[in-house]
Write an enzyme that holds these catalytic residues in place. Structure first.
Site, mmCIF file in Angstrom:
data_model
loop_
_atom_site.group_PDB
_atom_site.id
_atom_site.type_symbol
_atom_site.label_atom_id
_atom_site.label_comp_id
_atom_site.label_asym_id
_atom_site.label_seq_id
_atom_site.Cartn_x
_atom_site.Cartn_y
_atom_site.Cartn_z
ATOM 1 N N LYS A 1 1.116 -1.487 0.212
ATOM 2 C CA LYS A 1 -0.258 -0.011 -0.066
ATOM 3 C C LYS A 1 1.025 1.176 0.141
ATOM 4 O O LYS A 1 1.866 1.278 0.291
ATOM 5 C CB LYS A 1 -1.006 0.550 1.054
ATOM 6 N N GLY B 1 4.255 -4.098 3.962
ATOM 7 C CA GLY B 1 4.619 -5.194 3.938
ATOM 8 C C GLY B 1 4.579 -6.074 4.238
ATOM 9 O O GLY B 1 3.794 -7.170 4.486
ATOM 10 N N SER C 1 2.633 -5.893 7.483
ATOM 11 C CA SER C 1 0.852 -6.179 8.253
ATOM 12 C C SER C 1 0.587 -7.315 6.382
ATOM 13 O O SER C 1 -0.997 -6.998 6.623
ATOM 14 C CB SER C 1 1.004 -4.640 7.443
ATOM 15 N N ASP D 1 -2.437 -1.989 10.808
ATOM 16 C CA ASP D 1 -2.370 -1.527 9.478
ATOM 17 C C ASP D 1 -2.624 -2.700 8.811
ATOM 18 O O ASP D 1 -3.228 -2.759 7.615
ATOM 19 C CB ASP D 1 -1.812 -1.197 8.966
HETATM 20 P P1 ATP Z 1 4.348 0.236 7.467
HETATM 21 O O1 ATP Z 1 4.203 1.085 6.349
HETATM 22 O O2 ATP Z 1 3.127 -0.908 7.754
HETATM 23 O O3 ATP Z 1 4.991 1.292 8.635
HETATM 24 P P2 ATP Z 1 6.227 -1.026 6.890
HETATM 25 O O4 ATP Z 1 6.447 -0.604 5.418
HETATM 26 O O5 ATP Z 1 7.687 -0.117 7.192
HETATM 27 O O6 ATP Z 1 5.760 -0.810 7.353
HETATM 28 P P3 ATP Z 1 7.335 -3.508 6.556
HETATM 29 O O7 ATP Z 1 8.031 -4.107 5.140
HETATM 30 O O8 ATP Z 1 5.926 -4.672 7.401
HETATM 31 O O9 ATP Z 1 7.369 -2.074 7.017
HETATM 32 O O10 ATP Z 1 9.094 -4.199 8.153
HETATM 33 C C1 ATP Z 1 9.147 -3.214 9.243
HETATM 34 C C2 ATP Z 1 10.112 -4.842 10.074
HETATM 35 O O11 ATP Z 1 8.749 -5.200 10.408
HETATM 36 C C3 ATP Z 1 10.679 -5.092 9.471
HETATM 37 O O12 ATP Z 1 12.411 -4.080 9.297
HETATM 38 C C4 ATP Z 1 10.547 -6.707 10.527
HETATM 39 O O13 ATP Z 1 12.064 -6.251 11.367
HETATM 40 C C5 ATP Z 1 9.136 -6.931 10.382
HETATM 41 N N1 ATP Z 1 8.451 -8.042 9.920
HETATM 42 C C6 ATP Z 1 8.129 -8.543 10.905
HETATM 43 N N2 ATP Z 1 7.088 -9.915 9.274
HETATM 44 C C7 ATP Z 1 7.723 -9.358 8.717
HETATM 45 C C8 ATP Z 1 6.781 -9.928 6.984
HETATM 46 N N3 ATP Z 1 6.721 -10.524 6.736
HETATM 47 N N4 ATP Z 1 7.545 -8.723 6.422
HETATM 48 C C9 ATP Z 1 8.343 -7.927 6.386
HETATM 49 N N5 ATP Z 1 8.804 -7.127 7.386
HETATM 50 C C10 ATP Z 1 8.828 -8.047 8.491
#
Ligand code: ATP
Length: 315
Positions: free
Chosen positions: A9, A120, A122, A155
């Protein structure tokens, strides 16, 4: 065996409007899913264990690794992975009552940039709710899974819903919106990772400073989220992009100037507008012409400003 796609998203707007008593930030944001996705394959096991593995393809790309859970920019494969947490919850709550030996193997192919503001983790969690529901024939409705998901991540309910939506509360109060008019997105992830928690913490500090000395934050303003929702109902892409705004961008772009640089390159290259998604650092632009988006992609690639680039569409 069941395969599910977990879509990334972006936020078309992101505002923080207050705090809940337990310290969570209250948000108002417009969410949009894009045709960039992770893939999850679910397989039943006859042993009571949960295996979360990365596909060979993901390992080859080096986009993820079995690094410790606290390493930003890497996917943890232990109990801290959201995929693991959802699988455990679903097995314990529904499956093991009738089959105590039930287990699951989940193979994850990661394409969504990690720690990048694209939800990712979420989205993988949302796909796991849906995959487990089908694999074990649980017959749960989306609404039930969305309620169960909130404590694991605010999320995740949106990621179960997908599409275009207004997200309020801590992210769990959702209103489905009409689809965006036809357009192309260019998504650029600079080679840095941002922790969501730190971005929100930085915002709190900034607001404290703003309240004592507003003059030094003359460019700070809250986005007009309602105006953007109206523009979506009116089918006006220009109305939507004119009202882009993300309060976390003030925090993240201060530490990472390449964010503004990417936005400028996108706008100069013909984007209708450009902004940062979520807590960043991913930047996206909306184009009414795919060729222009492809040309800007090339410019950014040549300048080495992004390590992941996608020309894509809303889904
Ligand atoms: P948001 O937009 O919800 O803030 P994001 O894109 O910033 O998410 P994610 O890619 O979801 O962040 O990852 C944040 C942290 O979550 C990673 O550093 C990792 O340690 C942890 N994590 C747990 N499960 C996962 C997963 N399936 N995929 C990626 N990261 C994950």
């Amino acid at each position: 065996m069941i395969t599910k796609k977990a879509y990334a998203k972006v936020n078309l707007s992101l505002d923080i409007v207050g705090f809940r008593e337990d310290g969570y930030h209250l948000v108002r944001m417009v969410m949009q899913s894009l045709d960039i996705y992770d893939e999850l394959v679910f397989e039943r096991l006859d042993e009571p264990k949960i295996e979360v593995l990365l596909s060979e393809d993901t390992k080859d790309k080096g986009a993820a690794s079995s690094a410790p859970a606290d390493k930003l920019g890497a996917v943890p494969l232990d109990e801290s992975n959201l995929v693991y947490k959802v699988a455990k919850l679903m097995l314990e709550k529904y499956v093991r009552r009738r089959d105590p030996k039930a287990g699951v193997r989940i193979i994850l192919t990661k394409n969504i940039p990690i720690a990048a503001g694209m939800a990712g983790g979420s989205s993988d969690a949302a796909a796991t709710f849906k995959g487990m529901n089908e694999l074990f024939e649980l017959g749960l409705m989306d609404k039930e899974m969305m309620e169960m998901a909130t404590p694991l991540g605010a999320d995740i309910p949106y990621c179960i819903m997908g599409g275009t939506a207004l997200s309020e509360g801590i992210g769990e109060v959702l209103t489905k919106l009409p689809e965006l008019p036809k357009c192309t997105f260019l998504v650029a992830k600079p080679p840095i990772s941002v922790s969501t928690g730190e971005a929100y913490g930085g915002y709190d500090k900034m607001i404290e400073a703003y309240e004592t000395s507003p003059g030094s934050y003359s460019d700070f303003k809250h986005p007009d989220v309602d105006g953007q929702v109206d523009a979506i109902y009116a089918g006006s892409l220009k109305g939507v992009t004119d009202l882009f705004g993300n309060v976390l961008e003030y925090v993240t772009s201060k530490n990472h100037p390449e964010i503004k640089e990417l936005e400028q390159i996108m706008i100069e290259g013909g984007a209708i507008n450009s902004m940062m998604s979520g807590s960043g650092p991913t930047v996206f632009g909306i184009f009414d012409d795919t060729e222009k988006a492809e040309a800007v992609r090339k410019t950014i690639e040549e300048k080495g400003l992004a390590n992941q680039l996608f020309v894509t569409v809303p889904v």
